[in-house]
Design a protein around this motif. Structure first.
Motif, PDB file in Angstrom:
ATOM      1  N   ALA A  91    -114.853  76.895   1.309  1.00 52.24           N
ATOM      2  CA  ALA A  91    -114.583  78.265   0.882  1.00 52.24           C
ATOM      3  C   ALA A  91    -115.380  79.248   1.736  1.00 52.24           C
ATOM      4  O   ALA A  91    -114.917  80.358   2.000  1.00 52.24           O
ATOM      5  CB  ALA A  91    -114.923  78.429  -0.601  1.00 52.24           C
ATOM      6  N   GLU A  92    -116.549  78.817   2.192  1.00 50.45           N
ATOM      7  CA  GLU A  92    -117.388  79.694   2.992  1.00 50.45           C
ATOM      8  C   GLU A  92    -116.681  80.135   4.275  1.00 50.45           C
ATOM      9  O   GLU A  92    -116.834  81.269   4.705  1.00 50.45           O
ATOM     10  CB  GLU A  92    -118.711  79.007   3.357  1.00 50.45           C
ATOM     11  CG  GLU A  92    -119.631  78.792   2.191  1.00 50.45           C
ATOM     12  CD  GLU A  92    -119.387  77.455   1.506  1.00 50.45           C
ATOM     13  OE1 GLU A  92    -118.371  76.770   1.801  1.00 50.45           O
ATOM     14  OE2 GLU A  92    -120.197  77.087   0.654  1.00 50.45           O
ATOM     15  N   SER A  93    -115.908  79.237   4.878  1.00 48.76           N
ATOM     16  CA  SER A  93    -115.215  79.613   6.112  1.00 48.76           C
ATOM     17  C   SER A  93    -114.208  80.724   5.846  1.00 48.76           C
ATOM     18  O   SER A  93    -114.038  81.619   6.671  1.00 48.76           O
ATOM     19  CB  SER A  93    -114.523  78.406   6.744  1.00 48.76           C
ATOM     20  OG  SER A  93    -113.497  77.913   5.920  1.00 48.76           O
ATOM     21  N   LEU A  94    -113.574  80.685   4.680  1.00 47.23           N
ATOM     22  CA  LEU A  94    -112.634  81.759   4.324  1.00 47.23           C
ATOM     23  C   LEU A  94    -113.396  83.032   3.968  1.00 47.23           C
ATOM     24  O   LEU A  94    -112.948  84.133   4.289  1.00 47.23           O
ATOM     25  CB  LEU A  94    -111.742  81.338   3.161  1.00 47.23           C
ATOM     26  CG  LEU A  94    -110.751  80.222   3.454  1.00 47.23           C
ATOM     27  CD1 LEU A  94    -109.860  79.966   2.237  1.00 47.23           C
ATOM     28  CD2 LEU A  94    -109.905  80.527   4.669  1.00 47.23           C
ATOM     29  N   TYR A  95    -114.544  82.901   3.311  1.00 50.34           N
ATOM     30  CA  TYR A  95    -115.351  84.076   2.965  1.00 50.34           C
ATOM     31  C   TYR A  95    -115.808  84.793   4.228  1.00 50.34           C
ATOM     32  O   TYR A  95    -115.835  86.019   4.279  1.00 50.34           O
ATOM     33  CB  TYR A  95    -116.571  83.696   2.131  1.00 50.34           C
ATOM     34  CG  TYR A  95    -116.272  83.143   0.759  1.00 50.34           C
ATOM     35  CD1 TYR A  95    -115.058  83.369   0.128  1.00 50.34           C
ATOM     36  CD2 TYR A  95    -117.213  82.388   0.089  1.00 50.34           C
ATOM     37  CE1 TYR A  95    -114.794  82.865  -1.131  1.00 50.34           C
ATOM     38  CE2 TYR A  95    -116.956  81.880  -1.167  1.00 50.34           C
ATOM     39  CZ  TYR A  95    -115.745  82.120  -1.772  1.00 50.34           C
ATOM     40  OH  TYR A  95    -115.496  81.617  -3.019  1.00 50.34           O
ATOM     41  N   VAL A  96    -116.177  84.022   5.260  1.00 56.54           N
ATOM     42  CA  VAL A  96    -116.601  84.613   6.534  1.00 56.54           C
ATOM     43  C   VAL A  96    -115.434  85.358   7.160  1.00 56.54           C
ATOM     44  O   VAL A  96    -115.565  86.499   7.594  1.00 56.54           O
ATOM     45  CB  VAL A  96    -117.160  83.535   7.492  1.00 56.54           C
ATOM     46  CG1 VAL A  96    -117.331  84.091   8.900  1.00 56.54           C
ATOM     47  CG2 VAL A  96    -118.478  82.995   6.970  1.00 56.54           C
ATOM     48  N   ARG A  97    -114.263  84.718   7.187  1.00 58.52           N
ATOM     49  CA  ARG A  97    -113.069  85.345   7.774  1.00 58.52           C
ATOM     50  C   ARG A  97    -112.664  86.606   7.030  1.00 58.52           C
ATOM     51  O   ARG A  97    -112.159  87.546   7.629  1.00 58.52           O
ATOM     52  CB  ARG A  97    -111.890  84.373   7.774  1.00 58.52           C
ATOM     53  CG  ARG A  97    -112.090  83.173   8.629  1.00 58.52           C
ATOM     54  CD  ARG A  97    -111.971  83.531  10.078  1.00 58.52           C
ATOM     55  NE  ARG A  97    -112.222  82.357  10.893  1.00 58.52           N
ATOM     56  CZ  ARG A  97    -111.814  82.211  12.112  1.00 58.52           C
ATOM     57  NH1 ARG A  97    -111.130  83.164  12.698  1.00 58.52           N
ATOM     58  NH2 ARG A  97    -112.081  81.132  12.788  1.00 58.52           N
ATOM     59  N   ALA A  98    -112.890  86.610   5.707  1.00 61.44           N
ATOM     60  CA  ALA A  98    -112.511  87.764   4.896  1.00 61.44           C
ATOM     61  C   ALA A  98    -113.582  88.850   4.906  1.00 61.44           C
ATOM     62  O   ALA A  98    -113.384  89.920   4.346  1.00 61.44           O
ATOM     63  CB  ALA A  98    -112.231  87.327   3.461  1.00 61.44           C
ATOM     64  N   GLY A  99    -114.731  88.568   5.518  1.00 54.46           N
ATOM     65  CA  GLY A  99    -115.798  89.552   5.575  1.00 54.46           C
ATOM     66  C   GLY A  99    -116.674  89.579   4.343  1.00 54.46           C
ATOM     67  O   GLY A  99    -117.467  90.493   4.156  1.00 54.46           O
TER      68      GLY A  99
END
Length: 136
Positions: A68-76
């Motif tokens: 989920a962290e990789s998506l959180y990074v991509r989403a800012g």
């Protein structure tokens, strides 16, 4: 100017999701069903028209079997300070040639070399809660 950056981030997220979905060999409909979101909503996220909540990102990450962290990074939502490590972990998790046991072993070895640990459920829940409060 801030709106432009948000649109850029959301668009990058959509491209990343589409790429991850392709690597997982899933249709948009299959991912939507697994993530428990509507097909049109997921399509809008991938096209950069919608910015999903941290909870929706977590559901999508779980369905894609990525962090989920990789998506959180991509989403800012999170800073990209350790996104390199996450990319390696995602690549291991998505490799269809590896068994679950092999993936777990590789992740353990990788984390021992780079000195990272998987975030606990408590840490993730705190991050999700904080991100949702910022969105309001």
């Amino acid at each position: 100017m801030a709106k432009l950056n948000v649109q850029k981030t959301v668009g990058g997220l959509g491209d990343y999701l589409r790429e991850q979905r392709g690597q997982a060999q899933m249709s948009l409909r299959q991912l939507a069903e697994l993530a428990d979101v509507s097909n049109p909503y997921l399509s809008q996220i991938e096209r950069g028209l919608r910015r999903p909540s941290a909870e929706v990102l977590q559901q999508i990450a779980k369905a894609l079997r990525i962090s989920a962290e990789s998506l959180y990074v991509r989403a800012g939502i999170l800073d990209a300070d350790d996104s390199g490590a996450r990319m390696v972990e995602d690549a291991i998790a998505l490799d269809p040639r590896l068994t679950e046991r092999q993936k777990t072993a590789l992740l353990d070895i990788y984390r021992s070399f780079v000195g990272t640990e998987e975030a606990t459920d408590t840490e993730l829940a705190a991050t999700v809660t904080e991100a949702n409060q910022e969105e309001k």
